[in-house]
Design a protein around this motif. Structure first.
Motif, PDB file in Angstrom:
ATOM      1  N   ASN A 121     -86.371  -5.466   9.829  1.00 18.62           N
ATOM      2  CA  ASN A 121     -87.591  -5.307   9.048  1.00 18.62           C
ATOM      3  C   ASN A 121     -88.292  -4.009   9.427  1.00 18.62           C
ATOM      4  N   LEU A 122     -88.698  -3.271   8.392  1.00 22.97           N
ATOM      5  CA  LEU A 122     -89.453  -2.049   8.643  1.00 22.97           C
ATOM      6  C   LEU A 122     -90.838  -2.402   9.173  1.00 22.97           C
ATOM      7  N   ALA A 123     -91.347  -1.558  10.036  1.00 21.70           N
ATOM      8  CA  ALA A 123     -92.725  -1.733  10.489  1.00 21.70           C
ATOM      9  C   ALA A 123     -93.634  -1.190   9.396  1.00 21.70           C
ATOM     10  N   LEU A 124     -94.036  -2.083   8.505  1.00 20.50           N
ATOM     11  CA  LEU A 124     -94.808  -1.659   7.348  1.00 20.50           C
ATOM     12  C   LEU A 124     -96.266  -1.472   7.755  1.00 20.50           C
ATOM     13  N   THR A 125     -96.607  -0.243   8.051  1.00 22.19           N
ATOM     14  CA  THR A 125     -97.971   0.091   8.451  1.00 22.19           C
ATOM     15  C   THR A 125     -98.582   0.988   7.392  1.00 22.19           C
ATOM     16  N   LEU A 126     -99.728   0.586   6.877  1.00 20.43           N
ATOM     17  CA  LEU A 126    -100.365   1.378   5.834  1.00 20.43           C
ATOM     18  C   LEU A 126    -100.828   2.722   6.387  1.00 20.43           C
ATOM     19  N   PRO A 127    -100.795   3.779   5.558  1.00 24.57           N
ATOM     20  CA  PRO A 127    -101.420   5.035   5.958  1.00 24.57           C
ATOM     21  C   PRO A 127    -102.866   4.797   6.377  1.00 24.57           C
ATOM     22  N   ALA A 128    -103.362   5.612   7.293  1.00 25.61           N
ATOM     23  CA  ALA A 128    -104.675   5.368   7.903  1.00 25.61           C
ATOM     24  C   ALA A 128    -105.782   5.192   6.871  1.00 25.61           C
ATOM     25  N   ARG A 129    -105.759   5.988   5.804  1.00 19.13           N
ATOM     26  CA  ARG A 129    -106.817   5.899   4.793  1.00 19.13           C
ATOM     27  C   ARG A 129    -106.806   4.568   4.064  1.00 19.13           C
ATOM     28  N   ALA A 130    -105.619   3.928   3.993  1.00 19.55           N
ATOM     29  CA  ALA A 130    -105.493   2.705   3.196  1.00 19.55           C
ATOM     30  C   ALA A 130    -105.728   1.440   4.006  1.00 19.55           C
ATOM     31  N   ASP A 131    -105.673   1.535   5.337  1.00 20.79           N
ATOM     32  CA  ASP A 131    -105.705   0.342   6.187  1.00 20.79           C
ATOM     33  C   ASP A 131    -107.137  -0.138   6.378  1.00 20.79           C
ATOM     34  N   ARG A 132    -107.645  -0.814   5.345  1.00 19.63           N
ATOM     35  CA  ARG A 132    -108.992  -1.370   5.409  1.00 19.63           C
ATOM     36  C   ARG A 132    -108.960  -2.749   4.767  1.00 19.63           C
ATOM     37  N   ARG A 133    -109.349  -3.757   5.512  1.00 20.71           N
ATOM     38  CA  ARG A 133    -109.310  -5.115   4.990  1.00 20.71           C
ATOM     39  C   ARG A 133    -110.347  -5.275   3.869  1.00 20.71           C
ATOM     40  N   LYS A 134    -110.036  -6.194   2.967  1.00 21.57           N
ATOM     41  CA  LYS A 134    -110.929  -6.436   1.840  1.00 21.57           C
ATOM     42  C   LYS A 134    -112.285  -6.938   2.341  1.00 21.57           C
ATOM     43  N   ASP A 135    -113.324  -6.430   1.716  1.00 25.72           N
ATOM     44  CA  ASP A 135    -114.698  -6.795   2.066  1.00 25.72           C
ATOM     45  C   ASP A 135    -115.080  -8.033   1.256  1.00 25.72           C
ATOM     46  N   VAL A 136    -115.120  -9.197   1.927  1.00 27.93           N
ATOM     47  CA  VAL A 136    -115.392 -10.442   1.205  1.00 27.93           C
ATOM     48  C   VAL A 136    -116.807 -10.462   0.655  1.00 27.93           C
ATOM     49  N   THR A 137    -117.756  -9.858   1.354  1.00 28.56           N
ATOM     50  CA  THR A 137    -119.134  -9.817   0.866  1.00 28.56           C
ATOM     51  C   THR A 137    -119.200  -9.091  -0.470  1.00 28.56           C
ATOM     52  N   ARG A 138    -118.490  -7.946  -0.560  1.00 26.53           N
ATOM     53  CA  ARG A 138    -118.483  -7.201  -1.810  1.00 26.53           C
ATOM     54  C   ARG A 138    -117.762  -7.981  -2.901  1.00 26.53           C
ATOM     55  N   ALA A 139    -116.743  -8.766  -2.484  1.00 28.76           N
ATOM     56  CA  ALA A 139    -115.964  -9.522  -3.459  1.00 28.76           C
ATOM     57  C   ALA A 139    -116.829 -10.503  -4.222  1.00 28.76           C
ATOM     58  N   GLY A 172    -111.541  -8.346  -4.109  1.00 29.81           N
ATOM     59  CA  GLY A 172    -111.078  -9.240  -3.070  1.00 29.81           C
ATOM     60  C   GLY A 172    -110.045 -10.240  -3.535  1.00 29.81           C
ATOM     61  N   GLU A 173    -109.774 -10.272  -4.855  1.00 30.31           N
ATOM     62  CA  GLU A 173    -108.799 -11.210  -5.414  1.00 30.31           C
ATOM     63  C   GLU A 173    -107.508 -10.488  -5.793  1.00 30.31           C
ATOM     64  N   ASN A 174    -106.390 -11.168  -5.638  1.00 32.67           N
ATOM     65  CA  ASN A 174    -105.088 -10.683  -6.101  1.00 32.67           C
ATOM     66  C   ASN A 174    -104.538 -11.710  -7.084  1.00 32.67           C
ATOM     67  N   TRP A 175    -104.185 -11.259  -8.301  1.00 30.66           N
ATOM     68  CA  TRP A 175    -103.807 -12.172  -9.371  1.00 30.66           C
ATOM     69  C   TRP A 175    -102.328 -12.049  -9.719  1.00 30.66           C
ATOM     70  N   ALA A 176    -101.665 -13.202  -9.832  1.00 24.82           N
ATOM     71  CA  ALA A 176    -100.317 -13.276 -10.391  1.00 24.82           C
ATOM     72  C   ALA A 176    -100.444 -13.707 -11.850  1.00 24.82           C
ATOM     73  N   ILE A 177     -99.711 -13.037 -12.744  1.00 24.91           N
ATOM     74  CA  ILE A 177     -99.725 -13.389 -14.164  1.00 24.91           C
ATOM     75  C   ILE A 177     -98.328 -13.823 -14.565  1.00 24.91           C
ATOM     76  N   LEU A 178     -98.227 -15.030 -15.091  1.00 22.83           N
ATOM     77  CA  LEU A 178     -96.946 -15.579 -15.504  1.00 22.83           C
ATOM     78  C   LEU A 178     -97.009 -15.998 -16.969  1.00 22.83           C
ATOM     79  N   GLY A 179     -95.864 -15.950 -17.622  1.00 21.30           N
ATOM     80  CA  GLY A 179     -95.776 -16.388 -19.008  1.00 21.30           C
ATOM     81  C   GLY A 179     -94.492 -15.902 -19.632  1.00 21.30           C
ATOM     82  N   PRO A 180     -94.052 -16.546 -20.706  1.00 18.51           N
ATOM     83  CA  PRO A 180     -92.780 -16.176 -21.342  1.00 18.51           C
ATOM     84  C   PRO A 180     -92.845 -14.835 -22.054  1.00 18.51           C
ATOM     85  N   ASN A 181     -91.679 -14.292 -22.391  1.00 14.58           N
ATOM     86  CA  ASN A 181     -91.614 -13.056 -23.172  1.00 14.58           C
ATOM     87  C   ASN A 181     -92.373 -13.232 -24.477  1.00 14.58           C
ATOM     88  N   GLY A 182     -93.162 -12.213 -24.838  1.00 18.31           N
ATOM     89  CA  GLY A 182     -93.883 -12.242 -26.101  1.00 18.31           C
ATOM     90  C   GLY A 182     -95.222 -12.938 -26.058  1.00 18.31           C
TER      91      GLY A 182
END
Length: 504
Positions: free
Chosen positions: A248-266, A297-307
């Motif tokens: 497994n690669l050590a998946l480390t975000l670039p420094a600018r991107a490594d910020r946890r989601k702010d739940v208060t702002r969410a 702060g939310e991540n959404w999965a979208i599912l549904g058939p073609n069309g």
């Protein structure tokens, strides 16, 4: 008595631009056999099948075909590149229509099928019969650019079937299809595996190797590593040799991107708000009174058939659908049509999709493609800063594809392009990242690498994800909510939404 030879490769070496591949390959397909071709991204699978159709030159050795076959009736080919060419041709026609004043003219699916006929005796009746067999009659009068990826697969197969080729080459035909459509297409392909045709199936998913496939050819690092009867070669040891486990690669975000989601702002910030959104094309309703709210702060999965309208919904969010102005839609707190700039919206959104990959046909390096993500452009037309270049390098390293940086983008394999475009979509740290079937065309190792990267982005950055897939087992663990389209008894699609644990 030995079966006649359908195709024979004798000590063949291919050349793609300045690269030689598959050196000294010997491969024989006999009548009654149907083959699957497996291998990692960039192994040479597509180049091999293109050589069978005459699109890639043979620089050594020879390919033997039956004496009675001709170039017109020998092979039929379904692939992403073919899809790309169809759309590029229509874009060229649109440019001509613009200058000639025929702005409302489009090439329909029916016209596309008629144009594909190589037999002068083929007629509209032949087109309608093939369309009926594939159950795509409802698409015949639709414009070719208004077709989803899954629908385009069936149209490509229809184009091929009209000409009754002896050899059917299907390069990842199930990509972009929902489960029901995959099952339907599998039945259609198996019906074609009769005594008059030979099917060659290129796939990354072992589960998509159909029961009637009799033999398998495997490629790795542009060489054939094994071939033989399906039951003899689809063994755990040979699959491990084909797709070796990697640490497994050590998946480390670039420094600018490594910020946890702010739940208060969410709690406070609504990124997307739709109320009774309806999108129609002539008499076809694509989205029917969709209500949806996405918070920071939310991540959404979208599912549904073609069309069902998933791609249309994404285009509404990404400011790529003009009907957004006729609906009540808010993006980042502003109502669409209230004077906001499209580029202000796009600056805050990253996107990867099959449709976007089809449009990205620039002959520039993969690194330049990644840099174009800072400017939301197809192609690179501005100078990048040293900081931007450093960020791009960090993202490429994170996904283990820094060695592709100097390669010309449109010379990469489909899966390699996919990974480069994912990096492109992330470099500017968008507030919303739209991932429309991001694993399409990826081998098992790269698929897992992408899913792991998406999980890291979703959990440890301020980017909010919208993730579309037809494979529920590929939904990353960072997803918090789901929007699901289901067909009603009235024949339309209805969207329901909520926390993901209420659906899975």
């Amino acid at each position: 008595m030995k079966s006649p030879i359908v195709i024979g490769l004798e000590n063949v070496t291919l050349r793609v631009r300045d690269t030689f591949l598959l050196p000294g390959t010997n491969w024989q397909i006999n009548k009654g056999q149907h083959w699957a071709i497996l291998g990692p991204n960039g192994a040479g699978k597509t180049s091999l099948v293109k050589a069978l159709s005459g699109e890639v030159p043979v620089v050594k050795g020879k390919i033997h075909f039956p004496p009675a076959s001709t170039a017109d009736n020998r092979t039929g080919y379904v692939s992403f590149e073919q899809h790309q060419r169809l759309i590029a041709r229509e874009e060229d026609r649109n440019e001509s229509r613009y200058f000639s004043g025929h702005l409302n003219t489009v090439t329909t699916v029916f016209e596309t099928l008629i144009e594909s006929c190589t037999d002068p005796g083929s007629s509209a009746i032949d087109v309608e019969q093939v369309a009926s067999k594939l159950q795509i009659e409802y698409l015949l009068e639709r414009g070719i650019q208004a077709i989803s990826t899954g629908e385009m697969r069936k149209i490509q197969i229809a184009r091929m079937m009209i000409n009754s080729p002896q050899i059917l080459i299907l390069d990842e035909p199930f990509d972009g299809l929902d489960r029901h459509s995959r099952n339907d297409l599998a039945r259609i392909i198996e019906d074609l595996m009769d005594g008059t045709r030979t099917v060659i199936l290129v796939t990354h998913r072992q589960r998509e190797i159909l029961p009637k496939i009799s033999h398998v050819l495997a490629l790795r690092e542009r060489e054939v590593i094994f071939q033989g009867r399906k039951e003899d070669v689809l063994t755990p040891s040979l699959m491990e040799r084909l797709y070796p486990s990697c640490p497994n690669l050590a998946l480390t975000l670039p420094a600018r991107a490594d910020r946890r989601k702010d739940v208060t702002r969410a709690i406070a910030e609504i990124l997307v708000f739709m109320k009774n959104v309806t999108v129609k094309y002539e008499n076809t309703t694509v989205l029917d009174k969709v209500n949806w709210k996405m918070k920071a702060g939310e991540n959404w999965a979208i599912l549904g058939p073609n069309g069902c309208g998933k791609t249309t919904l994404l285009n509404v969010v990404a400011a790529d659908n003009p009907q957004a102005y006729a609906n009540e839609i808010y993006l980042f707190g502003k109502r669409r049509g209230s004077g906001e700039s499209i580029w202000d919206i796009k600056r805050r959104i990253g996107m990867i999709s099959s449709e976007f990959q089809i449009r990205y046909r620039k002959p520039i390096t993969a690194f330049e493609v990644v840099l174009s993500g800072f400017f939301d452009s197809v192609g690179l037309y501005r100078h990048s800063t040293s900081e931007q270049r450093e960020i791009a390098e960090q993202w490429l390293e994170m996904l283990g594809i820094a060695n592709k940086s100097d390669r010309i983008f449109n010379q990469l394999s489909y899966g390699e392009q996919r990974m480069i475009l994912l990096v492109r979509s992330m470099v500017k740290l968008p507030q919303i990242l739209i991932l429309d079937e991001p694993c399409q065309g990826l081998d098992p190792v790269n698929r897992q690498r992408i899913l792991d990267a998406i999980d890291v982005i979703g959990n440890y950055s301020e980017t909010n994800l919208i993730y579309v897939t037809h494979y529920s087992h590929e939904i990353p663990g960072c997803m918090t909510h789901m929007l699901r389209f289901e067909k009603t008894t009235a024949g339309r699609y209805q969207a329901s939404s909520g926390r993901i644990n209420n659906f899975l």
